[in-house]
Design an enzyme around this catalytic site. Structure first.
Site, PDB file in Angstrom:
ATOM      1  N   LYS A 158      10.683  32.769  30.601  1.00 18.76           N
ATOM      2  CA  LYS A 158       9.835  33.035  31.763  1.00 18.76           C
ATOM      3  C   LYS A 158       9.151  31.753  32.226  1.00 18.76           C
ATOM      4  CE  LYS A 158       8.529  37.858  30.882  1.00 18.76           C
ATOM      5  NZ  LYS A 158       7.356  38.770  30.719  1.00 18.76           N
ATOM      6  N   LYS A 237       8.190  45.598  42.769  1.00 16.66           N
ATOM      7  CA  LYS A 237       7.799  47.005  42.685  1.00 16.66           C
ATOM      8  C   LYS A 237       8.119  47.741  43.986  1.00 16.66           C
ATOM      9  CE  LYS A 237       4.007  45.514  39.705  1.00 16.66           C
ATOM     10  NZ  LYS A 237       2.568  45.187  39.683  1.00 16.66           N
ATOM     11  N   GLU A 275      -1.386  43.349  32.974  1.00 16.79           N
ATOM     12  CA  GLU A 275      -0.066  43.985  32.979  1.00 16.79           C
ATOM     13  C   GLU A 275       0.524  44.032  31.569  1.00 16.79           C
ATOM     14  OE1 GLU A 275       2.561  42.967  36.068  1.00 16.79           O
ATOM     15  OE2 GLU A 275       1.000  43.066  37.600  1.00 16.79           O
ATOM     16  N   ARG A 292      -6.524  38.983  41.045  1.00 16.53           N
ATOM     17  CA  ARG A 292      -6.750  39.335  42.448  1.00 16.53           C
ATOM     18  C   ARG A 292      -6.624  40.837  42.610  1.00 16.53           C
ATOM     19  NH1 ARG A 292      -1.579  40.764  43.312  1.00 16.53           N
ATOM     20  NH2 ARG A 292       0.072  39.446  42.474  1.00 16.53           N
ATOM     21  N   ARG A 339       6.058  51.626  48.796  1.00 19.33           N
ATOM     22  CA  ARG A 339       5.996  50.431  49.630  1.00 19.33           C
ATOM     23  C   ARG A 339       7.089  50.525  50.700  1.00 19.33           C
ATOM     24  NH1 ARG A 339       4.764  45.098  45.928  1.00 19.33           N
ATOM     25  NH2 ARG A 339       3.415  46.091  44.370  1.00 19.33           N
TER      26      ARG A 339
END
Length: 473
Positions: A158, A237, A275, A292, A339
């Site tokens: 990552k 997502k 998360e 945020r 979304r």
């Protein structure tokens, strides 16, 4: 309370912040690019300032232009929304040096929690469970091979500054690691200007669970429960819901207590999201923190009754959480968010252009966050999100039924959107049972491909002449 706030963002989140400010009696200043001259956040703000050409790098991401606008408008604070400059510690630092309140955590904390390998170490010290992985940034491929041997394959590389799935590679054998390491490093360097990587154990079929937090400037932290974010395509997502079907009240309380202690220790302030990945045995492991407000924050608002953006403004103005939100938080019913992106629902290619018809669903328990309208134009320069459709019900079954009818009544013409995709997902049996994971969309597309092939076979069979006959000339 603040007298005037500049919103350093665009689209639905800019309009969302304007709404919160209006309810608190705060004057607002919108900034906009030349492409957004007719945008609704420009129309509904008290003042609006053009900060540059359409490209984000020359407008919304151009720190000198944003700060100049804030100084011209003589604002007290800047709300960064999500994306763009929201997790840019340097921007938060410039705000502080300019004597403008940044509505978010201090820059030092943003740096600490935004750099993923550092965040892992911080959470590990605070006893938050983390996946087995490297101790910080990998020096090179050889060190990566050593860590992979120690952790056990499969592993995942990552980017430390990553997001949206970029700079990530799953490695299943030592033979493929060097090439994948180089690919992840190059992608991360191009996307974020930082090619550093770290490594974690890879869970084959995880669920993605995140916890919403709020912290004031007096050392108080609240956890507002979790969101289920496992319905994703390429780490983006698509659908979020709250609460998660897999998180018990005991788990919620236990992880909430651990999170609160860890964030007090690091001096966190304002809104944030922790998360986690949940493995097949139901164990949670920290993966990252977003410093945020999140795109999916409305589902938490729907089940708790807490206006998170107003809470952000109030704690940034120095208020204590105890005067804003009751503790403990009561969770009521179930909420789901879809979304709606300006994309082809099957090809996932962007679909910019003019909206010729726009009908929003309504009724009990239905909310739409959007900055689009009929005859409005979706520019090709920015994120494809054009609306968030959120529903609330007494339980998941009612929320599902409410979402299905709301999707049916949501009309957008002139461009492609992902509404047809959402309607298919809500009819999928695996999704309806809630027994899914982050690989759901891969299986869903396989089922859709098989269904279309079966339909084509049936049509071909029905068009074929009866056995023993030949087609007429």
């Amino acid at each position: 309370m603040f007298r005037k706030v500049l919103i350093a963002n665009r689209g639905e989140i800019a309009l969302r912040v304007i709404c919160a400010c209006k309810e608190l009696g705060i004057r607002t200043v919108a900034v906009y690019s030349e492409a957004d001259r007719n945008a609704l956040h420009v129309r509904f703000a008290d003042e609006a300032i053009c900060i540059g050409p359409p490209r984000s790098s020359e407008s919304y991401l151009h720190v000198p232009a944003v700060i100049a606008a804030a100084e011209i408008a003589d604002v007290d604070a800047i709300h960064p929304g999500y994306g763009l400059l929201s997790e840019n510690a340097n921007f938060a630092e410039v705000c502080r040096e300019s004597n403008i309140k940044f509505i978010g955590p201090p820059p030092e904390v943003t740096r600490m929690m935004g750099e993923k390998s550092m965040a892992r170490q911080t959470m590990k010290k605070a006893k938050v469970p983390i996946l087995p992985g490297s101790d910080g940034v990998l020096v090179d491929q050889n060190e990566a091979l050593e860590w992979a041997r120690s952790i056990g394959y499969p592993v995942i590389l990552k980017a430390v500054a990553g997001g949206g799935g970029r700079g990530m590679r799953i490695v299943r054998t030592p033979e493929e690691l060097p090439a994948l390491y180089q690919a992840a490093h190059t992608e991360a360097a191009n996307a974020f200007g930082n090619g550093d990587l770290y490594m974690e154990k890879f869970i084959e079929r995880p669920r993605h669970i995140e916890f919403q937090v709020l912290a004031d400037e007096h050392g108080n932290v609240l956890s507002l429960g979790e969101r289920e974010c496992s319905i994703q395509r390429r780490h983006q997502k698509l659908i979020e819901e709250a609460p998660s079907l897999q998180v018990t009240q005991k788990m919620r309380d236990d992880i909430g207590k651990t999170i609160r202690k860890s964030l007090v220790d690091v001096g966190y302030q304002n809104a944030g999201t922790i998360e986690f990945l949940m493995d097949e045995d139901g164990k949670l492991y920290f993966i990252e923190m977003n410093t945020r407000i999140q795109v999916e924050h409305p589902v938490t608002e729907m089940i708790t009754g807490v206006d998170l953006v107003k809470a952000q403004l109030r704690v940034a103005a120095g208020e204590k959480l105890s005067s804003i939100i009751p503790d403990p938080i009561a969770i009521r019913g179930h909420a789901i968010e879809c979304r709606v992106n300006a994309e082809h629902p099957e090809k996932f290619t962007p679909s910019a252009g003019k909206i010729t018809a726009f009908n929003l669903p309504g009724g009990n328990g239905v909310r739409v966050d959007t900055a689009q309208y009929a005859e409005g134009v979706v520019p090709p320069y920015y994120d494809s999100l054009i609306a968030k459709l959120i529903v609330h019900g007494k339980d998941r079954a009612e929320a599902m039924a409410r979402m299905e009818r709301a999707l049916e009544m949501f009309v957008v013409e002139g461009i492609h959107t992902t509404i047809p995709l959402h309607r298919k997902i809500f009819k999928d049996e695996e999704f309806r049972t809630g027994a899914f994971d982050t690989k759901f969309m891969e299986r869903f597309f396989d089922r859709e491909k098989e269904r279309r092939a079966n339909m084509q076979h049936i049509i071909a069979q029905s068009d074929a002449p009866p056995s023993g006959e030949t087609p007429s000339a």
